[in-house]
Structures are given as C-alpha cells and as structure tokens.
Scaffold this motif. Sequence first.
Motif, PDB file in Angstrom:
ATOM      1  N   GLY A 181       7.593  16.028   3.953  1.00 62.47           N
ATOM      2  CA  GLY A 181       8.651  15.175   4.209  1.00 62.47           C
ATOM      3  C   GLY A 181       8.226  14.582   5.345  1.00 62.47           C
ATOM      4  O   GLY A 181       9.395  13.672   5.849  1.00 62.47           O
ATOM      5  N   THR A 182       7.799  15.100   6.316  1.00 60.83           N
ATOM      6  CA  THR A 182       7.652  14.525   7.623  1.00 60.83           C
ATOM      7  C   THR A 182       6.222  14.130   8.317  1.00 60.83           C
ATOM      8  O   THR A 182       5.314  14.782   7.507  1.00 60.83           O
ATOM      9  N   GLY A 183       6.290  13.401   9.390  1.00 63.86           N
ATOM     10  CA  GLY A 183       4.929  13.218   9.842  1.00 63.86           C
ATOM     11  C   GLY A 183       4.664  11.793   9.784  1.00 63.86           C
ATOM     12  O   GLY A 183       5.438  10.905   9.251  1.00 63.86           O
ATOM     13  N   GLN A 184       3.542  11.259  10.188  1.00 60.68           N
ATOM     14  CA  GLN A 184       3.113   9.940  10.093  1.00 60.68           C
ATOM     15  C   GLN A 184       1.582   9.640   9.509  1.00 60.68           C
ATOM     16  O   GLN A 184       0.803  10.606   9.573  1.00 60.68           O
ATOM     17  N   ALA A 185       1.488   8.459   9.208  1.00 66.59           N
ATOM     18  CA  ALA A 185      -0.009   8.215   8.515  1.00 66.59           C
ATOM     19  C   ALA A 185      -0.512   6.913   9.199  1.00 66.59           C
ATOM     20  O   ALA A 185       0.402   6.001   9.391  1.00 66.59           O
ATOM     21  N   ALA A 186      -1.555   6.738   9.402  1.00 72.17           N
ATOM     22  CA  ALA A 186      -2.204   5.609   9.777  1.00 72.17           C
ATOM     23  C   ALA A 186      -2.937   4.911   8.723  1.00 72.17           C
ATOM     24  O   ALA A 186      -3.522   5.437   7.633  1.00 72.17           O
ATOM     25  N   ILE A 190       0.995  -1.113   0.028  1.00 73.28           N
ATOM     26  CA  ILE A 190       0.039  -0.182  -0.169  1.00 73.28           C
ATOM     27  C   ILE A 190       0.736   1.308  -0.031  1.00 73.28           C
ATOM     28  O   ILE A 190       1.716   1.369   0.985  1.00 73.28           O
ATOM     29  N   THR A 191       0.732   1.984  -0.929  1.00 74.89           N
ATOM     30  CA  THR A 191       1.581   3.432  -1.202  1.00 74.89           C
ATOM     31  C   THR A 191       0.690   4.333  -1.276  1.00 74.89           C
ATOM     32  O   THR A 191      -0.237   4.504  -2.166  1.00 74.89           O
ATOM     33  N   ALA A 192       1.166   5.441  -0.566  1.00 72.84           N
ATOM     34  CA  ALA A 192       0.419   6.707  -0.631  1.00 72.84           C
ATOM     35  C   ALA A 192       1.254   7.927  -0.689  1.00 72.84           C
ATOM     36  O   ALA A 192       2.228   7.773  -0.437  1.00 72.84           O
ATOM     37  N   ASN A 193       1.233   8.814  -1.714  1.00 67.98           N
ATOM     38  CA  ASN A 193       1.767  10.192  -1.698  1.00 67.98           C
ATOM     39  C   ASN A 193       1.113  11.190  -0.971  1.00 67.98           C
ATOM     40  O   ASN A 193      -0.074  11.357  -1.012  1.00 67.98           O
ATOM     41  N   VAL A 194       2.003  11.898  -0.116  1.00 67.36           N
ATOM     42  CA  VAL A 194       1.513  12.932   0.627  1.00 67.36           C
ATOM     43  C   VAL A 194       1.847  14.162   0.288  1.00 67.36           C
ATOM     44  O   VAL A 194       3.210  14.375   0.410  1.00 67.36           O
ATOM     45  N   THR A 195       1.038  15.252  -0.106  1.00 66.92           N
ATOM     46  CA  THR A 195       1.377  16.219  -0.891  1.00 66.92           C
ATOM     47  C   THR A 195       0.992  17.637  -0.127  1.00 66.92           C
ATOM     48  O   THR A 195      -0.348  17.406   0.276  1.00 66.92           O
ATOM     49  N   THR A 196       1.428  18.690  -0.522  1.00 58.72           N
ATOM     50  CA  THR A 196       0.572  19.937  -0.098  1.00 58.72           C
ATOM     51  C   THR A 196      -0.480  20.007  -1.309  1.00 58.72           C
ATOM     52  O   THR A 196      -0.676  19.467  -2.568  1.00 58.72           O
ATOM     53  N   THR A 197      -1.266  21.160  -1.198  1.00 55.97           N
ATOM     54  CA  THR A 197      -2.418  21.416  -2.066  1.00 55.97           C
ATOM     55  C   THR A 197      -1.877  21.870  -3.637  1.00 55.97           C
ATOM     56  O   THR A 197      -2.547  21.839  -4.495  1.00 55.97           O
ATOM     57  N   THR A 198      -0.566  22.242  -3.631  1.00 62.44           N
ATOM     58  CA  THR A 198       0.110  22.452  -4.830  1.00 62.44           C
ATOM     59  C   THR A 198       1.020  21.595  -5.292  1.00 62.44           C
ATOM     60  O   THR A 198       1.726  21.675  -6.373  1.00 62.44           O
ATOM     61  N   GLY A 199       0.944  20.486  -4.697  1.00 63.64           N
ATOM     62  CA  GLY A 199       1.759  19.279  -5.076  1.00 63.64           C
ATOM     63  C   GLY A 199       3.089  18.828  -4.688  1.00 63.64           C
ATOM     64  O   GLY A 199       3.946  17.933  -4.775  1.00 63.64           O
ATOM     65  N   ASN A 202       5.770   6.020   9.244  1.00 65.97           N
ATOM     66  CA  ASN A 202       6.579   7.265   9.200  1.00 65.97           C
ATOM     67  C   ASN A 202       6.454   7.749   7.680  1.00 65.97           C
ATOM     68  O   ASN A 202       6.713   6.605   6.640  1.00 65.97           O
ATOM     69  N   LEU A 203       6.232   9.015   7.273  1.00 63.68           N
ATOM     70  CA  LEU A 203       6.517   9.517   5.831  1.00 63.68           C
ATOM     71  C   LEU A 203       7.955   9.236   5.348  1.00 63.68           C
ATOM     72  O   LEU A 203       8.863   9.603   6.272  1.00 63.68           O
ATOM     73  N   ASN A 204       8.326   8.969   4.107  1.00 65.46           N
ATOM     74  CA  ASN A 204       9.652   9.053   3.725  1.00 65.46           C
ATOM     75  C   ASN A 204       9.586   9.806   2.497  1.00 65.46           C
ATOM     76  O   ASN A 204       9.224   9.374   1.370  1.00 65.46           O
ATOM     77  N   LEU A 205       9.883  11.140   2.384  1.00 68.11           N
ATOM     78  CA  LEU A 205       9.944  12.033   1.469  1.00 68.11           C
ATOM     79  C   LEU A 205       8.807  12.122   0.870  1.00 68.11           C
ATOM     80  O   LEU A 205       8.543  12.072  -0.509  1.00 68.11           O
ATOM     81  N   GLY A 206       7.455  12.286   1.605  1.00 64.31           N
ATOM     82  CA  GLY A 206       6.344  12.398   1.059  1.00 64.31           C
ATOM     83  C   GLY A 206       5.585  11.086   0.486  1.00 64.31           C
ATOM     84  O   GLY A 206       4.565  11.100  -0.020  1.00 64.31           O
ATOM     85  N   VAL A 207       6.259  10.007   0.997  1.00 64.90           N
ATOM     86  CA  VAL A 207       5.624   8.549   0.555  1.00 64.90           C
ATOM     87  C   VAL A 207       5.263   7.951   1.703  1.00 64.90           C
ATOM     88  O   VAL A 207       6.208   7.553   2.558  1.00 64.90           O
ATOM     89  N   VAL A 208       4.192   7.075   1.767  1.00 64.37           N
ATOM     90  CA  VAL A 208       3.678   6.238   3.013  1.00 64.37           C
ATOM     91  C   VAL A 208       3.871   5.168   2.383  1.00 64.37           C
ATOM     92  O   VAL A 208       3.232   4.820   1.172  1.00 64.37           O
ATOM     93  N   LYS A 209       4.590   3.982   2.783  1.00 62.57           N
ATOM     94  CA  LYS A 209       4.568   2.620   2.341  1.00 62.57           C
ATOM     95  C   LYS A 209       4.188   1.743   3.277  1.00 62.57           C
ATOM     96  O   LYS A 209       4.959   1.777   4.424  1.00 62.57           O
ATOM     97  N   TYR A 210       3.354   0.612   3.013  1.00 64.64           N
ATOM     98  CA  TYR A 210       3.154  -0.431   3.966  1.00 64.64           C
ATOM     99  C   TYR A 210       2.943  -1.861   3.357  1.00 64.64           C
ATOM    100  O   TYR A 210       2.125  -1.958   2.343  1.00 64.64           O
TER     101      TYR A 210
END
Length: 146
Positions: free
Chosen positions: A28-33, A15-24, A45-53
């Motif tokens: 780079g930091t933070g966590q995702a459930a 499962i992969t998700a890209n986490v971006t700002t509204t401008t794309g 943890n995010l890794n350069l805007g990407v979440v992988k599980y």
Amino acid sequence: MGGKVLQIIGSNATITANVTTTTGGKIGTGQAAIYLDNKKLATVNLNLGVVKYNYPILDNQTSGVHTIKVTYLGTENYKSSTGTNILGIQTKTEITSNSYVGTISKSINIKANIKSGNTTVNNHKLKIYLANKLIGEGYIVNGVVN
C-alpha cells in the motif's frame, strides 16, 4: 505489469503496474520510478498497490517498440523490485484528397496523398471503400495513389 501497451503518436499511454508481495498481497505504500527505454520519466506514489502514470506521446516520439520499466523503490518493510513491459508506438497515417463528383456507371480518377508521420508512404497497396463497399484499389507511389 499487464499486457502490451499500444498507442499512436499524439495520444497518451497509461502505464499501470501492480505492486504486490510474493504471496499476492497489495503493497500500500512507497514509490516507484517509471522508465521508458532506460530514461526516467517520473517517480510516483503507490495507491493501494497500484502505480499509474499517464505518458503523453509527443509528435516527435520515435515509432516502434519501446521498453517500459517500473521499479518499486522499496521501504523498510519491502525490498525494491522491477517489472518490464513494452510500449508499441505507431505513427499517424494521414490521407488527403479533394472532393470528387461522379456519375453512376462512369469511372472517376481519385488522387490521394499519403504520409505516415513525416514520411511519404511508398510501394503499398491502397483499397478504397464507399459505404463499407470496396470500390477500387491502387498502389501508392511516392506518397500518391491514383
């Protein structure tokens, strides 16, 4: 999140998700459930805007279409956000048969047992190929084709 994720029981689904700002721009930091059918699987943890599980699909997993949800938990600089996608899980189909020896120009009866997961396959057509050439067809009745 990208396109549909399709896997079979006993395999792993990434499962992969890209986490971006509204401008794309990549966040780079933070966590995702990560959730599957509203059941929390992990916090990553995010890794350069990407979440992988990597989700292992166990043998007792229900086949069908499941909902994946990834929620970025936010930071003091970025608000939380959620994206969804689907995970299609298919059961493994198992065909068992004995070895058969035939004579050129003579017919042989081939018997096979067919199960999909723990369920006996019934009322489906089966095509038999040898070296990519169709050599026969039959109907599956109570998990058996002749």
